[in-house]
Design a protein around this motif. Structure first.
Motif, PDB file in Angstrom:
ATOM      1  N   SER A 132      53.596  43.605  38.598  1.00 37.21           N
ATOM      2  CA  SER A 132      53.737  42.179  38.928  1.00 37.21           C
ATOM      3  C   SER A 132      52.400  41.439  38.843  1.00 37.21           C
ATOM      4  N   PHE A 133      51.273  42.169  38.824  1.00 34.79           N
ATOM      5  CA  PHE A 133      49.961  41.533  38.732  1.00 34.79           C
ATOM      6  C   PHE A 133      49.498  41.340  37.286  1.00 34.79           C
ATOM      7  N   ASP A 134      50.227  41.916  36.340  1.00 30.71           N
ATOM      8  CA  ASP A 134      49.755  41.883  34.944  1.00 30.71           C
ATOM      9  C   ASP A 134      49.539  40.468  34.426  1.00 30.71           C
ATOM     10  N   ALA A 135      50.439  39.569  34.782  1.00 31.80           N
ATOM     11  CA  ALA A 135      50.373  38.212  34.237  1.00 31.80           C
ATOM     12  C   ALA A 135      49.708  37.219  35.182  1.00 31.80           C
ATOM     13  N   MET A 136      49.156  37.695  36.291  1.00 33.77           N
ATOM     14  CA  MET A 136      48.535  36.785  37.240  1.00 33.77           C
ATOM     15  C   MET A 136      47.277  36.143  36.648  1.00 33.77           C
ATOM     16  N   PRO A 137      46.994  34.887  37.009  1.00 29.12           N
ATOM     17  CA  PRO A 137      45.825  34.200  36.445  1.00 29.12           C
ATOM     18  C   PRO A 137      44.510  34.577  37.114  1.00 29.12           C
ATOM     19  N   PHE A 138      44.556  35.382  38.174  1.00 28.76           N
ATOM     20  CA  PHE A 138      43.336  35.818  38.850  1.00 28.76           C
ATOM     21  C   PHE A 138      43.134  37.315  38.612  1.00 28.76           C
ATOM     22  N   ILE A 157      36.283  54.008  41.708  1.00 28.84           N
ATOM     23  CA  ILE A 157      36.926  54.221  40.412  1.00 28.84           C
ATOM     24  C   ILE A 157      38.033  53.192  40.238  1.00 28.84           C
ATOM     25  N   PHE A 158      38.073  52.569  39.076  1.00 33.01           N
ATOM     26  CA  PHE A 158      39.138  51.614  38.773  1.00 33.01           C
ATOM     27  C   PHE A 158      40.423  52.391  38.483  1.00 33.01           C
ATOM     28  N   ARG A 159      41.478  52.150  39.289  1.00 34.58           N
ATOM     29  CA  ARG A 159      42.769  52.800  39.064  1.00 34.58           C
ATOM     30  C   ARG A 159      43.789  51.859  38.445  1.00 34.58           C
ATOM     31  N   TYR A 160      43.657  50.577  38.725  1.00 31.21           N
ATOM     32  CA  TYR A 160      44.490  49.567  38.064  1.00 31.21           C
ATOM     33  C   TYR A 160      43.665  48.309  37.910  1.00 31.21           C
ATOM     34  N   GLY A 161      43.878  47.609  36.819  1.00 29.19           N
ATOM     35  CA  GLY A 161      43.280  46.299  36.623  1.00 29.19           C
ATOM     36  C   GLY A 161      44.173  45.485  35.703  1.00 29.19           C
ATOM     37  N   ASN A 162      44.198  44.179  35.905  1.00 31.57           N
ATOM     38  CA  ASN A 162      45.004  43.331  35.029  1.00 31.57           C
ATOM     39  C   ASN A 162      44.120  42.690  33.956  1.00 31.57           C
ATOM     40  N   PRO A 163      44.702  42.031  32.958  1.00 33.84           N
ATOM     41  CA  PRO A 163      43.902  41.415  31.886  1.00 33.84           C
ATOM     42  C   PRO A 163      42.852  40.433  32.401  1.00 33.84           C
ATOM     43  N   LYS A 167      38.712  40.266  31.611  1.00 37.15           N
ATOM     44  CA  LYS A 167      37.998  39.050  31.217  1.00 37.15           C
ATOM     45  C   LYS A 167      36.808  38.806  32.133  1.00 37.15           C
ATOM     46  N   LEU A 168      37.015  38.989  33.453  1.00 36.29           N
ATOM     47  CA  LEU A 168      35.950  38.748  34.419  1.00 36.29           C
ATOM     48  C   LEU A 168      34.824  39.768  34.263  1.00 36.29           C
ATOM     49  N   GLU A 169      35.174  41.043  34.105  1.00 33.82           N
ATOM     50  CA  GLU A 169      34.170  42.104  33.998  1.00 33.82           C
ATOM     51  C   GLU A 169      33.543  42.191  32.604  1.00 33.82           C
ATOM     52  N   GLY A 232      42.586  47.105  47.485  1.00 29.13           N
ATOM     53  CA  GLY A 232      42.896  46.133  46.452  1.00 29.13           C
ATOM     54  C   GLY A 232      41.884  45.008  46.502  1.00 29.13           C
ATOM     55  N   CYS A 233      41.524  44.470  45.353  1.00 30.82           N
ATOM     56  CA  CYS A 233      40.524  43.403  45.262  1.00 30.82           C
ATOM     57  C   CYS A 233      41.054  42.266  44.409  1.00 30.82           C
ATOM     58  N   ILE A 234      41.079  41.078  44.980  1.00 29.72           N
ATOM     59  CA  ILE A 234      41.378  39.860  44.233  1.00 29.72           C
ATOM     60  C   ILE A 234      40.060  39.137  44.033  1.00 29.72           C
ATOM     61  N   LEU A 235      39.742  38.816  42.789  1.00 28.96           N
ATOM     62  CA  LEU A 235      38.428  38.243  42.473  1.00 28.96           C
ATOM     63  C   LEU A 235      38.582  36.926  41.730  1.00 28.96           C
ATOM     64  N   PHE A 236      37.770  35.950  42.143  1.00 25.67           N
ATOM     65  CA  PHE A 236      37.745  34.650  41.487  1.00 25.67           C
ATOM     66  C   PHE A 236      36.306  34.330  41.083  1.00 25.67           C
ATOM     67  N   ASP A 237      36.128  33.813  39.894  1.00 24.48           N
ATOM     68  CA  ASP A 237      34.856  33.231  39.495  1.00 24.48           C
ATOM     69  C   ASP A 237      34.784  31.860  40.164  1.00 24.48           C
ATOM     70  N   ILE A 238      33.832  31.677  41.083  1.00 19.99           N
ATOM     71  CA  ILE A 238      33.774  30.444  41.876  1.00 19.99           C
ATOM     72  C   ILE A 238      33.624  29.207  41.003  1.00 19.99           C
ATOM     73  N   THR A 239      32.947  29.355  39.870  1.00 23.73           N
ATOM     74  CA  THR A 239      32.742  28.189  39.006  1.00 23.73           C
ATOM     75  C   THR A 239      34.053  27.655  38.444  1.00 23.73           C
ATOM     76  N   GLU A 240      35.114  28.466  38.505  1.00 23.52           N
ATOM     77  CA  GLU A 240      36.403  28.039  37.961  1.00 23.52           C
ATOM     78  C   GLU A 240      37.338  27.485  39.028  1.00 23.52           C
ATOM     79  N   ILE A 241      36.848  27.427  40.297  1.00 28.28           N
ATOM     80  CA  ILE A 241      37.687  26.947  41.387  1.00 28.28           C
ATOM     81  C   ILE A 241      37.343  25.500  41.720  1.00 28.28           C
ATOM     82  N   ALA A 242      38.339  24.641  41.746  1.00 31.93           N
ATOM     83  CA  ALA A 242      38.152  23.243  42.151  1.00 31.93           C
ATOM     84  C   ALA A 242      38.862  23.029  43.475  1.00 31.93           C
TER      85      ALA A 242
END
Length: 268
Positions: A132-138, A157-163, A167-169, A232-242
């Motif tokens: 369900s996280f595959d298509a998430m924008p974050f 160790i990375f066990r799961y990551g979405n697209p 992009k972020l890494e 679990g880690c949810i990560l945002f690039d702060i420069t992209e947050i308004a």
């Protein structure tokens, strides 16, 4: 996870039932015990430290004659006992080695209790679990902590990551999955280890805004426990947050969150 444990106290004439896992430390003020719990609340009750020591059990360390500290609440021990919530406590310095040994033993017991039950075994199983996280924008990742012989977190160790994580890494998912962070980034900052360790070991949900030298970006990171030894880690690039205000309550919410009002885009 360990079975939940509770104690019952009388505080200000009212019976209170406290979850032991929420208790950070106990301070004795003459014949009154101040029980400090997560979230900043303090309960006062008339009892002895010895009685509380018996009730609370082996997960608490007696750091001086008037103080018990939860091993789960400790970040590290220097010339003070530094807690996960940012507080620092004094302790009997001549017992430093003994207290450190007790803390390390408590952490080892916690880690040794981890089992593989319910944890995906393969990358395919991780992808199915988190599809369900595959298509998430974050960006989102499930990471497994790596500990050394002294039970200190040294990598993950990375066990799961979405697209969005790739992009972020700035690395393809096939290179990230199954790899340790330290093997991919030679300039790993230890501050992330402490953050993820708290979530993976002690079940905390944490949020931080910090600069990541590894990817040269300011990040907002929300981490939380998933499987045993994982977070679990949810990560945002702060420069992209308004920031935007959508109601008259927005300013109160922002003040509580930031302690000030950030700039907004002016939308209502």
């Amino acid at each position: 996870m360990q079975k939940e444990k509770y104690i019952t106290i009388l505080s200000n004439g009212t019976k209170q039932v406290l979850n032991v896992s929420t208790i950070l430390y106990v301070l004795m003020i003459e014949k009154t015990a101040e029980i400090h719990v997560s979230g900043g609340k303090v309960y006062e009750t008339r009892t002895t430290l010895k009685e509380l020591e018996t009730e609370l059990g082996d997960g608490f360390l007696k750091v001086h004659r008037g103080c018990l500290v939860s091993a789960m609440a400790i970040h590290n021990i220097t010339d003070h006992i530094n807690l996960n919530n940012g507080e620092s406590l004094i302790y009997t310095l001549r017992k430093k080695n003994q207290i450190i040994a007790q803390f390390q033993e408590a952490q080892k017991c916690l880690i040794s209790g981890f089992t593989r039950e319910g944890i995906p075994e393969t990358e395919k199983e991780y992808r199915a679990h988190y599809r369900s996280f595959d298509a998430m924008p974050f960006a989102f990742a499930d990471i497994e902590m790596v500990f050394d012989e002294e039970s200190r977190a040294v990598d993950w160790i990375f066990r799961y990551g979405n697209p969005a994580l790739a992009k972020l890494e700035k690395l393809p998912l096939e290179k990230l999955m199954g790899s340790s962070f330290g093997s991919l980034f030679s300039n790993m900052d230890a501050k992330w280890l402490r953050l993820y360790e708290r979530a993976a070991l002690y079940g905390e949900t944490l949020e931080v805004m910090e600069f990541s030298p590894e990817i040269d970006a300011w990040l907002k990171v929300i981490c939380f426990p998933t499987f045993k030894g994982h977070c679990g880690c949810i990560l945002f690039d702060i420069t992209e947050i308004a920031f935007t205000k959508i109601s008259s309550d927005a300013e109160n919410a922002l003040m509580r969150y930031f302690g000030r009002l950030p700039e907004t885009d002016g939308q209502l």
